[in-house]
Write a protein that holds these residues in place. Structure first.
Motif, PDB file in Angstrom:
ATOM      1  N   THR A 194     -11.276  18.330  27.226  1.00  0.00           N
ATOM      2  CA  THR A 194     -11.052  19.400  26.407  1.00  0.00           C
ATOM      3  C   THR A 194      -9.375  19.467  26.876  1.00  0.00           C
ATOM      4  O   THR A 194      -8.946  18.542  27.634  1.00  0.00           O
ATOM      5  CB  THR A 194     -11.603  20.389  26.792  1.00  0.00           C
ATOM      6  N   ASN A 195      -8.890  20.434  26.387  1.00  0.00           N
ATOM      7  CA  ASN A 195      -7.636  20.815  26.843  1.00  0.00           C
ATOM      8  C   ASN A 195      -7.448  21.262  28.177  1.00  0.00           C
ATOM      9  O   ASN A 195      -6.275  21.205  29.160  1.00  0.00           O
ATOM     10  CB  ASN A 195      -6.898  22.060  25.940  1.00  0.00           C
ATOM     11  N   ASP A 196      -8.326  21.603  29.090  1.00  0.00           N
ATOM     12  CA  ASP A 196      -8.626  21.898  30.646  1.00  0.00           C
ATOM     13  C   ASP A 196      -9.028  20.835  31.410  1.00  0.00           C
ATOM     14  O   ASP A 196      -8.545  21.014  32.583  1.00  0.00           O
ATOM     15  CB  ASP A 196      -9.475  23.191  30.599  1.00  0.00           C
ATOM     16  N   THR A 197      -9.838  19.878  30.830  1.00  0.00           N
ATOM     17  CA  THR A 197     -10.368  19.227  31.855  1.00  0.00           C
ATOM     18  C   THR A 197     -11.072  17.831  31.231  1.00  0.00           C
ATOM     19  O   THR A 197     -11.218  17.845  30.048  1.00  0.00           O
ATOM     20  CB  THR A 197     -11.287  19.652  32.845  1.00  0.00           C
ATOM     21  N   ILE A 198     -11.100  16.707  31.932  1.00  0.00           N
ATOM     22  CA  ILE A 198     -11.888  15.530  31.447  1.00  0.00           C
ATOM     23  C   ILE A 198     -13.291  15.827  31.841  1.00  0.00           C
ATOM     24  O   ILE A 198     -13.486  15.761  33.021  1.00  0.00           O
ATOM     25  CB  ILE A 198     -11.470  14.377  32.094  1.00  0.00           C
ATOM     26  N   ILE A 199     -14.235  15.991  30.965  1.00  0.00           N
ATOM     27  CA  ILE A 199     -15.662  16.370  31.043  1.00  0.00           C
ATOM     28  C   ILE A 199     -16.508  15.029  31.698  1.00  0.00           C
ATOM     29  O   ILE A 199     -17.121  15.035  32.583  1.00  0.00           O
ATOM     30  CB  ILE A 199     -16.369  16.762  30.169  1.00  0.00           C
ATOM     31  N   SER A 200     -16.249  13.830  31.010  1.00  0.00           N
ATOM     32  CA  SER A 200     -16.777  12.753  31.507  1.00  0.00           C
ATOM     33  C   SER A 200     -16.101  11.461  31.195  1.00  0.00           C
ATOM     34  O   SER A 200     -15.364  11.588  30.126  1.00  0.00           O
ATOM     35  CB  SER A 200     -18.212  12.465  31.050  1.00  0.00           C
ATOM     36  N   ALA A 201     -16.267  10.538  31.705  1.00  0.00           N
ATOM     37  CA  ALA A 201     -15.650   8.994  31.340  1.00  0.00           C
ATOM     38  C   ALA A 201     -16.648   7.970  31.558  1.00  0.00           C
ATOM     39  O   ALA A 201     -17.041   7.880  32.823  1.00  0.00           O
ATOM     40  CB  ALA A 201     -14.259   8.887  32.208  1.00  0.00           C
ATOM     41  N   ASP A 202     -16.966   7.056  30.735  1.00  0.00           N
ATOM     42  CA  ASP A 202     -17.925   6.078  30.831  1.00  0.00           C
ATOM     43  C   ASP A 202     -17.407   4.643  30.438  1.00  0.00           C
ATOM     44  O   ASP A 202     -16.746   4.734  29.312  1.00  0.00           O
ATOM     45  CB  ASP A 202     -19.210   6.244  30.278  1.00  0.00           C
ATOM     46  N   VAL A 203     -17.273   3.614  31.224  1.00  0.00           N
ATOM     47  CA  VAL A 203     -17.025   2.374  30.713  1.00  0.00           C
ATOM     48  C   VAL A 203     -18.200   1.553  30.885  1.00  0.00           C
ATOM     49  O   VAL A 203     -18.726   1.147  32.018  1.00  0.00           O
ATOM     50  CB  VAL A 203     -15.810   1.857  31.826  1.00  0.00           C
ATOM     51  N   PHE A 204     -18.539   0.878  29.904  1.00  0.00           N
ATOM     52  CA  PHE A 204     -19.982   0.255  29.665  1.00  0.00           C
ATOM     53  C   PHE A 204     -19.489  -1.329  29.263  1.00  0.00           C
ATOM     54  O   PHE A 204     -18.982  -1.597  28.180  1.00  0.00           O
ATOM     55  CB  PHE A 204     -20.746   0.758  28.547  1.00  0.00           C
ATOM     56  N   ALA A 205     -19.489  -1.982  30.341  1.00  0.00           N
ATOM     57  CA  ALA A 205     -19.312  -3.427  29.913  1.00  0.00           C
ATOM     58  C   ALA A 205     -20.456  -4.341  29.881  1.00  0.00           C
ATOM     59  O   ALA A 205     -21.369  -4.254  30.799  1.00  0.00           O
ATOM     60  CB  ALA A 205     -18.545  -4.148  31.131  1.00  0.00           C
TER      61      ALA A 205
END
Length: 296
Positions: A194-205
């Motif tokens: 969002t404009n306030d924060t990064i909620i989640s980040a996933d890197v799937f190899a």
């Protein structure tokens, strides 16, 4: 109005005889300072290597006066293609030594890296996805036979966060046969912010690693493996140490593959059209009115 900044750099060039490609992708939020970055590098490359060595590690006279060089053997190798890695180190003192090795490496970086950005109407949640199709194949086999004063032998195989390897230290006798096969199919990254924060980040190899070793050692033998998930959290880990004379056989197989999971909302066909603006982070349960009334 605060904004989520997305930076992308895609480069292509030539490295030696291989066609190389690299990129850096990032999402940076200016409100709380949270950020996500990923950098990748690969190439269209081919490597076939095979060879053997057999002999005596022995002192040699190098001057007429009889100056003698101390006997010593050392070898090292480092391979890295799109975070599919192999590292080997060997050092031995006076003794009898023989070794055979074969390496097969293929990597492709022809496809463009695809990005998508999605924000439902009236929502403050962005879903940013990245799709990379730069596959890698790495097969490597190696045998070692040694008897003498001392040998140290280490190897480590890594595949996009997963790792496995073995170390043999202070051995007077060592024989080992090791085979490793690593596959990287593709990589997918998903960032929800969002404009306030990064909620989640996933890197799937999507990847697999198979490591086989059969050894006889007379010193210290260390075996280890580690497996991580799409958020780089360790999900499996193992470490073993043997001091003395041992015959050891190990097989480690690690995979991370995407499975087709039906989401709770997938069967709600009548309601999907009315919920096109649903936030990806909305975890509220579906009620009867929401399902049968086709209103979200």
């Amino acid at each position: 109005m605060r904004k989520v900044f997305v930076y992308l750099l895609l480069l292509a060039g030539l490295i030696s005889s291989a066609s190389a490609a690299s990129y850096t992708f990032g999402v940076y939020n200016v409100t709380d300072g949270s950020s996500f970055w990923i950098s990748r590098q690969s190439a269209n490359m081919t490597l076939d290597l095979s060879g053997s060595v057999e002999g005596e590690i022995a002192p040699i006279a190098v001057t007429p006066a009889g100056r003698v060089l101390s006997p010593y053997y050392s070898a090292s190798s480092d391979l890295d293609a799109n975070d599919v890695r192999l590292r080997e180190r060997t050092a031995a003192l006076e003794g009898t030594y023989s070794s055979e090795e074969a390496i097969y490496l293929r990597a492709w970086a022809n496809s463009a890296v695809n990005r998508t950005y999605f924000k439902p109407a009236g929502s403050g949640v962005w879903t940013i996805t990245l799709e990379e199709n730069w596959p890698v194949r790495l097969n490597a086999s190696r045998t070692v036979d040694y008897a003498g004063k001392m040998i140290n032998d280490r190897d480590s195989a890594g595949n996009n966060g997963d790792s496995v390897g073995a170390s043999f230290l202070y051995n007077t006798e060592l024989s080992k046969e090791r085979n490793v096969a690593m596959r990287l199919e593709r990589l997918n990254a998903t960032v929800i912010a969002t404009n306030d924060t990064i909620i989640s980040a996933d890197v799937f190899a999507t990847r697999s690693t198979v490591y086989d070793i059969d050894s006889h050692s007379t010193g210290i033998a260390d075996l280890r493996y580690r497996q991580v998930d799409s958020r780089n959290n360790i999900i499996n880990i193992g470490e073993e140490r043997y001091s003395g004379t041992y015959d050891i056989t190990r097989r480690v197989k690690m995979e991370l593959v995407e499975t087709n999971v039906t989401k709770k909302t997938d069967w709600l066909n009548c309601c999907i059209e009315g919920c096109s603006g649903l936030d990806p982070c909305d975890t509220m349960p579906w009620g009867g009115a929401g399902v049968f009334g086709c209103a979200c």
